[in-house]
Design an enzyme around this catalytic site. Structure first.
Site, PDB file in Angstrom:
ATOM      1  N   TYR A 166       2.835   7.513   1.101  1.00  0.00           N
ATOM      2  CA  TYR A 166       3.029   6.207   0.452  1.00  0.00           C
ATOM      3  C   TYR A 166       4.512   5.878   0.358  1.00  0.00           C
ATOM      4  CZ  TYR A 166       3.280   2.745  -3.316  1.00  0.00           C
ATOM      5  OH  TYR A 166       3.575   1.634  -4.077  1.00  0.00           O
ATOM      6  N   LYS A 170       6.481   2.862   2.238  1.00  0.00           N
ATOM      7  CA  LYS A 170       7.135   1.817   1.432  1.00  0.00           C
ATOM      8  C   LYS A 170       8.598   1.690   1.837  1.00  0.00           C
ATOM      9  CE  LYS A 170       5.623  -0.237  -1.727  1.00  0.00           C
ATOM     10  NZ  LYS A 170       4.979  -1.586  -1.807  1.00  0.00           N
TER      11      LYS A 170
END
Length: 404
Positions: A166, A170
């Site tokens: 993640y 990002k």
């Protein structure tokens, strides 16, 4: 793709009172039916803006009758392009893999966070949208190292050092968004102006990702220990402060504000560093439960989280269980990292309002939570001993046997 031009017949009770129509811009919010998206939409609508919610699922809360809901997936460019058509500004907050077992679904994380963001950028250029605000995360610079009063001059954490997919995706998405700043809009004239906000962990009444999970652990008797140095500090951001930051960032991208936020990233929090577990003490005690006194080392919890992830990798295709903690969650909750709000205050005019967990406590109590624990002090002590023994046994089982 489905479009509903009137999804409800009355406004939600959480929405602010209607204000004089002073803004006629149309805002698209990706992930607009989630907790933060709904609060941002309600605030924008209260200030006279037109709001389009773009999400894979319809709103679970009642929304204003003049909201537009577009059902679609940011992984599908055709759906993104149709949703973006005709809007003035995009708040791109949709993402996947923030916490729990979602963090272990690498394929979906990549598709949503990276490819989905590329779709948004392409659609903004082709549909002549001049402003894009991207909701990023502290994690683009943090990977378990101590950061005290860091600022936006910190470099991105090298991609291979991110403990979870993640955070890595990002970072890639934020880089793409900021690189796209100044891109000529199709058909000219005009350019796309972008900025990124890096919020801390979000909280507030009705938050549906972190707080219910914590309350669930409390009620199941799992929240029996804390970990890390008691002097470690992290940050949080109340949903209303985050809404304010997004509105200010959008305004700072306009000509009237000399596009001052264009190409910039900003850390956003309440500006009050606090020990992670002390932050949640009012929630624990407000629901009538005893606050844990047992403290374990971060290294032990991190190793346990690592083993849990390995087990999930093996059995996840057959049983997608919810890990107690992931490695990233251990770092984010047990290692000091907090940031200066100086840039956001100076360039956006961001002034976080003082908030607390009182509203969240009342929200849970109104929904039947808050049953007091009747276990004895001795019983709690014995359970704590069993938990420590279990952690130790798991850790020791993976150590090499002497002489083997």
């Amino acid at each position: 793709m489905k479009i509903f031009f009137s999804f409800a017949t009355n406004t939600c009770t959480d929405c602010p009172p209607a204000m004089e129509n002073t803004r006629t811009d149309t805002f698209l919010i990706t992930g607009g039916c989630g907790y933060f998206g709904h609060r941002l939409a309600s605030s924008l609508h209260g200030k006279g803006a037109r709001v389009v919610l773009f999400d894979t699922v319809p709103p679970t809360k009642e929304v204003s009758e003049d909201f537009v809901f577009v059902q679609g997936d940011i992984r599908d460019y055709a759906q993104v392009e149709r949703a973006v058509a005709g809007v003035d500004c995009v708040f791109h907050i949709a993402s996947y893999g923030m916490s729990g077992r979602e963090q272990l679904n690498r394929h979906l994380i990549e598709a949503v966070n990276v490819q989905g963001t590329q779709n948004i950028l392409k659609a903004c250029v082709e549909q002549r949208v001049s402003r894009l605000i991207y909701t990023s995360t502290f994690n683009v610079v943090f990977g378990g190292q101590v950061i005290e009063n860091g600022d936006e001059s910190l470099p991105y954490l090298p991609l291979h050092l991110h403990p979870d997919h993640y955070s890595r995706t990002k970072s890639l998405a934020e880089m793409a968004v900021l690189k796209a700043n100044g891109t000529a809009l199709q058909g000219g004239p005009g350019v796309l102006r972008t900025c990124a906000l890096r919020p801390a962990g979000i909280y507030g009444p009705g938050e549906q990702r972190h707080l219910p999970r914590i309350v669930g652990y409390i009620e199941k008797g799992i929240f029996r220990f804390v970990y890390g140095d008691p002097s470690s500090l992290v940050e949080f951001v109340h949903v209303d402060n985050l809404v304010s930051a997004h509105e200010l960032a959008a305004e700072a991208l306009t000509l009237e504000k000399q596009h001052r936020s264009a190409g910039q990233a900003y850390f956003i929090s309440d500006g009050r560093p606090v020990n992670n577990f002390e932050f949640f003490r009012p929630l624990v005690e407000g629901l009538g439960y005893p606050f844990p006194t047992l403290r374990l080392p971060v290294s032990l919890i991190y190793f346990f989280a690592f083993l849990t992830e390995m087990i999930h990798h093996l059995v996840g295709p057959f049983y997608n269980f919810q890990p107690l903690l992931t490695r990233t969650e251990v770092y984010k909750t047990g290692v000091t990292h907090y940031f200066s709000m100086a840039k956001a205050k100076a360039e956006l005019g961001y002034e976080p309002q003082e908030q607390n967990l009182d509203e969240a406590v009342q929200w849970f109590r109104c929904r039947g939570h808050g049953k007091k624990s009747h276990s004895s002090t001795l019983g709690r002590f014995l359970l704590n001993i069993l938990i420590v023994a279990a952690f130790a046994a798991i850790a020791l089982s993976f150590l090499p046997v002497v002489g083997s």
